[in-house]
Design a protein around this motif. Structure first.
Motif, short mmCIF file in Angstrom:
data_model
loop_
_atom_site.label_atom_id
_atom_site.label_comp_id
_atom_site.label_asym_id
_atom_site.label_seq_id
_atom_site.Cartn_x
_atom_site.Cartn_y
_atom_site.Cartn_z
N THR A 68 10.30 21.09 30.31
CA THR A 68 10.77 22.20 29.57
C THR A 68 10.39 23.59 30.59
OG1 THR A 68 9.24 22.42 28.08
CG2 THR A 68 10.90 21.28 27.18
N TYR A 69 11.23 24.51 30.27
CA TYR A 69 10.68 25.89 30.99
C TYR A 69 9.46 26.49 30.62
CZ TYR A 69 11.28 30.26 33.03
OH TYR A 69 11.13 31.85 33.70
N GLY A 70 8.76 27.17 31.56
CA GLY A 70 7.80 27.93 31.37
C GLY A 70 6.37 26.92 30.98
N TRP A 71 5.52 27.60 30.25
CA TRP A 71 4.14 26.81 30.06
C TRP A 71 4.59 25.52 29.18
CZ3 TRP A 71 2.67 25.79 25.15
CH2 TRP A 71 3.44 26.59 24.05
N ARG A 72 5.59 25.47 28.51
CA ARG A 72 5.68 24.44 27.59
C ARG A 72 6.23 23.23 28.49
NH1 ARG A 72 9.99 26.45 23.29
NH2 ARG A 72 10.70 27.32 25.10
N GLY A 73 6.54 23.30 29.67
CA GLY A 73 6.69 22.02 30.70
C GLY A 73 5.49 21.71 31.02
N LEU A 74 4.32 22.09 30.82
CA LEU A 74 2.99 21.33 30.94
C LEU A 74 2.70 20.20 29.84
CD1 LEU A 74 0.95 24.35 32.27
CD2 LEU A 74 1.96 22.95 33.57
N VAL A 75 3.46 20.27 28.85
CA VAL A 75 3.07 19.59 27.69
C VAL A 75 4.32 18.79 27.29
CG1 VAL A 75 1.22 21.01 26.92
CG2 VAL A 75 3.38 21.37 26.11
N ALA A 76 5.35 19.23 27.52
CA ALA A 76 6.64 18.51 26.77
C ALA A 76 7.91 18.34 27.68
CB ALA A 76 6.99 19.26 25.59
N VAL A 77 8.85 17.40 27.51
CA VAL A 77 10.05 17.28 28.23
C VAL A 77 11.18 17.73 27.41
CG1 VAL A 77 9.02 15.76 29.78
CG2 VAL A 77 10.09 14.78 27.75
N HIS A 78 12.66 17.86 27.96
CA HIS A 78 13.73 18.15 27.33
C HIS A 78 14.72 17.04 27.77
CE1 HIS A 78 17.16 19.89 25.74
NE2 HIS A 78 17.99 19.93 26.87
N PRO A 79 15.29 16.33 26.80
CA PRO A 79 16.05 15.21 27.21
C PRO A 79 17.56 15.41 26.95
CG PRO A 79 15.24 14.55 25.04
CD PRO A 79 14.97 16.29 25.31
N TRP A 80 18.37 14.57 27.50
CA TRP A 80 19.94 14.79 27.30
C TRP A 80 20.64 13.57 27.89
CZ3 TRP A 80 17.87 17.48 31.42
CH2 TRP A 80 17.99 17.37 32.66
N ILE A 81 21.80 13.50 27.27
CA ILE A 81 22.56 12.14 27.50
C ILE A 81 23.88 12.40 28.18
CG2 ILE A 81 23.49 11.91 25.07
CD1 ILE A 81 23.39 9.06 25.40
#
Length: 257
Positions: A68-81
């Protein structure tokens, strides 16, 4: 030293090491914002999705995940199909997004295989041909039956990972294995704490995605504490770790595995 203290020290050590690895990877890969505006962050095609015009007669189903964008990208991902039936020359892309509208489920929000605000995605699922064709109506039905279409919470869910986990449960033939840093994949309402894992095969016990465990064909064994997941993938040997997701053999679910 008590067993509890040993557990806490070990748990914190894993967290620190995993976070350090995630930070190092993001820094080397240029995925940290470093002052860049989200509006100008890279969103062009990675070239990972097959050209749908060249494979007009082939049905294709793929699932991606990117930090994910920003600092949250250090801890989490964003998925899509993304998917297309045989005969189609364009993909349909579906995902859940927490901004810019009342409905969280978005159709064709951006290009099928683009960078996600500067982050290059990882391919999780790649099915083609007759099996993919058979999946597509069920995927569309699962998208339509997603119960949190107007709700979004980054933690503990429901969010974009909850959405893909719902599709995985409804269509186990996808063999979807969302990584350990897909925060929200374990979200379950208090009224239904027991059920299938995101892969659709196995057992999951989870209280709102905050505390629980998963035993899955694709996931292996995973424990969830406050949305932080630790585990072992047995089928494709790897450690399942917070922040970095996976440490071990690369894994893409397809018709041959």
């Amino acid at each position: 030293m008590s067993y509890f203290k040993v557990f806490i020290i070990g748990f914190l050590s894993i967290l620190l090491l995993s976070f350090g690895q995630s930070l190092a990877k993001a820094t080397l890969g240029g995925e940290l914002p470093s002052g860049q505006d989200w509006r100008t962050a890279r969103r062009d095609s990675t070239g990972m999705a097959p050209d749908p015009a060249q494979l007009r007669d082939t049905a294709i189903v793929q699932i991606y995940a990117a930090h994910t964008y920003g600092w949250r990208g250090l801890v989490a991902v964003h998925p899509w199909i993304i998917f297309k039936p045989a005969g189609a020359t364009q993909y349909s892309r579906y995902e859940v997004i927490g901004w810019g509208g009342i409905d969280a489920v978005r159709h064709n929000y951006t290009i099928p295989d683009g960078y996600w605000f500067g982050a290059r995605p990882t391919l999780l699922v790649d099915h083609r041909g007759a099996r993919a064709e058979a999946m597509i109506p069920r995927i569309e039905a699962a998208i339509g039956s997603y119960p949190y279409g107007k709700t979004y919470r980054s933690w503990p869910g429901p969010n974009s990972n909850t959405f893909l986990a719902h599709i995985g449960r409804e269509v186990p033939e996808l063999k979807l294995d969302l990584p350990a840093n897909a925060i929200g994949k374990d979200y379950r309402p208090l009224t239904h704490p027991i059920g299938l894992p995101p892969s659709g095969k196995g057992l999951q016990v989870s209280l709102l995605g905050v505390l629980g465990f998963t035993l899955g064909v694709e996931e292996g064994v995973e424990v969830n504490i406050l949305g932080i997941n630790l585990g072992v993938d047995i089928k494709s040997p790897a450690l399942r770790l917070p922040f970095i997701g996976r440490l071990g053999y690369a894994k893409v679910a397809g018709d041959d595995n």
